[in-house]
Design an enzyme around this catalytic site. Structure first.
Site, PDB file in Angstrom:
ATOM      1  N   LYS A 198       0.855  -1.183   0.000  1.00 37.02           N
ATOM      2  CA  LYS A 198       0.000   0.000   0.000  1.00 37.02           C
ATOM      3  C   LYS A 198       0.889   1.230   0.000  1.00 37.02           C
ATOM      4  CE  LYS A 198      -3.511   2.427   2.601  1.00 37.02           C
ATOM      5  NZ  LYS A 198      -4.461   2.388   3.719  1.00 37.02           N
ATOM      6  N   LYS A 230      -2.221  -1.597  -3.829  1.00 38.33           N
ATOM      7  CA  LYS A 230      -3.065  -0.400  -3.774  1.00 38.33           C
ATOM      8  C   LYS A 230      -2.223   0.852  -3.867  1.00 38.33           C
ATOM      9  CE  LYS A 230      -5.934   2.004  -0.512  1.00 38.33           C
ATOM     10  NZ  LYS A 230      -6.311   2.131   0.851  1.00 38.33           N
TER      11      LYS A 230
HETATM   12  C1  PBG Z   1      -7.081   3.316   5.531  1.00 38.03           C
HETATM   13  C2  PBG Z   1      -7.513   3.251   4.112  1.00 38.03           C
HETATM   14  C3  PBG Z   1      -7.388   4.264   3.152  1.00 38.03           C
HETATM   15  C4  PBG Z   1      -7.980   3.774   1.982  1.00 38.03           C
HETATM   16  C5  PBG Z   1      -8.447   2.498   2.257  1.00 38.03           C
HETATM   17  N1  PBG Z   1      -8.127   2.188   3.579  1.00 38.03           N
HETATM   18  C6  PBG Z   1      -6.869   5.634   3.266  1.00 38.03           C
HETATM   19  C7  PBG Z   1      -5.480   5.937   3.604  1.00 38.03           C
HETATM   20  O1  PBG Z   1      -4.629   5.059   3.740  1.00 38.03           O
HETATM   21  O2  PBG Z   1      -5.232   7.114   3.743  1.00 38.03           O
HETATM   22  C8  PBG Z   1      -8.083   4.533   0.692  1.00 38.03           C
HETATM   23  C9  PBG Z   1      -9.054   3.990  -0.298  1.00 38.03           C
HETATM   24  C10 PBG Z   1      -9.358   4.904  -1.425  1.00 38.03           C
HETATM   25  O3  PBG Z   1      -8.727   5.948  -1.650  1.00 38.03           O
HETATM   26  O4  PBG Z   1     -10.299   4.564  -2.152  1.00 38.03           O
HETATM   27  N2  PBG Z   1      -8.121   2.886   6.389  1.00 38.03           N
END
Ligand code: PBG
Length: 320
Positions: free
Chosen positions: A190, A244
């Protein structure tokens, strides 16, 4: 080669991948203190749901053949630890119970497992005196949330906080709580991405002191590191792994695919969705076609399934 492109039937016959409704997971937001859905401006077509409107939306998705949803919560109260993330009466736990009651095992019900939507400072864990997230202290919070989500009926918990050791801590907690059948979809690779902007509106998160998450999410200059993160999570017991965002990281999806035989997910995130919607609203691109093209590319790169805000739109186009 051109010979094989002359008719649609021939193109369908020789196509290497076919996007299917079975590839889709719909991310859904459920908010505690509302009785009507609240549209999210930066995510056209997506709303923060009330418990009731969430059920109607899932009814619609299930009718379209979407096999899975992933829930995110917006609590009425936030605190430094994000304790609503493991309150059995917390917004996501209530939603999980409702969905399991209505759909049983006919729908795969996933829960995003993090505390950023629940913390007053907006970080994904406990913040220490220096303003940094304390990795090991945070693991205890994730264990609590995993148990609460499992007991509320989640089939899958999806840790998204990028703490080292989170998968192992969660697997141990689930096993100790006699929840051996609950699977873990690890957000393994991520990135600290600019494409999460609209999501933070969706969950009403502002990170304290204008902060970002670069000290725990990945640097987008690195690819090998993503593979190492994935290997660690698999070693800790992840049943499925995720990359992601998706579109800027298709190389990572492909490399993971070459190395792994477990399911790989990719998250087509909020900013990726919003860009397509915004360009389409201006008449600059055909949004429906662009969505299908992007999602198919993610599958071609090697993903088994895709978390996408387009799930409902695309399922409607593909048919079930
Ligand atoms: C954290 C989380 C995020 C997203 C999914 N889980 C945000 C982040 O890490 O700031 C982002 C998903 C998206 O942008 O669609 N709980």
């Amino acid at each position: 080669m051109r010979r094989l492109r002359q008719t649609e039937a021939m193109r369908n016959l020789v196509a290497e991948v076919h996007l299917s409704v079975n590839d889709l997971v719909a991310p859904l937001f459920v908010r505690e203190d509302v009785s009507e859905p609240v549209p999210i401006d930066s995510l056209p077509g997506v709303s923060q749901h009330s418990q009731d409107s969430l059920i109607s939306e899932v009814d619609r998705l299930v009718t379209l053949g979407v096999p899975a949803v992933i829930l995110f919560g917006i609590p009425a109260e936030k605190d430094p630890e994000g304790s609503e993330a493991w309150n059995p009466a917390g917004v996501v736990q209530v939603a999980l119970r409702n969905l399991r009651q209505r759909f049983g095992d006919d729908l795969v019900v996933m829960a995003d497992l993090c505390v950023d939507e629940y913390t007053s400072h907006g970080h994904c864990g406990i913040v220490d005196a220096n303003g940094r997230v304390d990795n090991d202290e945070t693991l205890d919070l994730y264990a609590n949330a995993a148990i609460a989500q499992a007991e509320a009926g989640a089939h899958v918990v999806a840790p998204s906080g990028m703490m080292d050791g989170q998968v192992l801590a969660i697997r141990d907690a689930l096993d100790d709580a006699e929840q051996p059948d609950v699977s873990i979809l690890a957000y393994s690779a991520k990135y600290a991405s600019a494409f999460y902007g609209p999501f933070r509106d969706a969950v009403d998160v502002t990170i304290a002191d204008g902060g970002n998450r670069s000290d725990y999410q990945q640097d987008w200059r690195n690819g090998r590191e993503a593979l190492e993160e994935i290997r660690l999570d698999v070693g800790e017991g992840a049943d499925m792994v995720m990359v992601k965002p998706a579109m800027s990281y298709l190389d990572i999806v492909t490399r993971a695919r070459m190395e792994l035989d477990i399911p790989i997910a990719a998250y087509h995130v909020s900013g990726e969705y919003a860009m397509v919607k915004a360009a389409a609203a201006n008449g600059w691109i055909d949004g429906d076609l662009a969505a299908i093209e992007q999602l198919t590319a993610i599958k071609r790169a090697g993903a088994d399934f895709i978390l996408t805000y387009f799930a409902g739109d695309v399922a409607g186009q593909l048919g079930s």
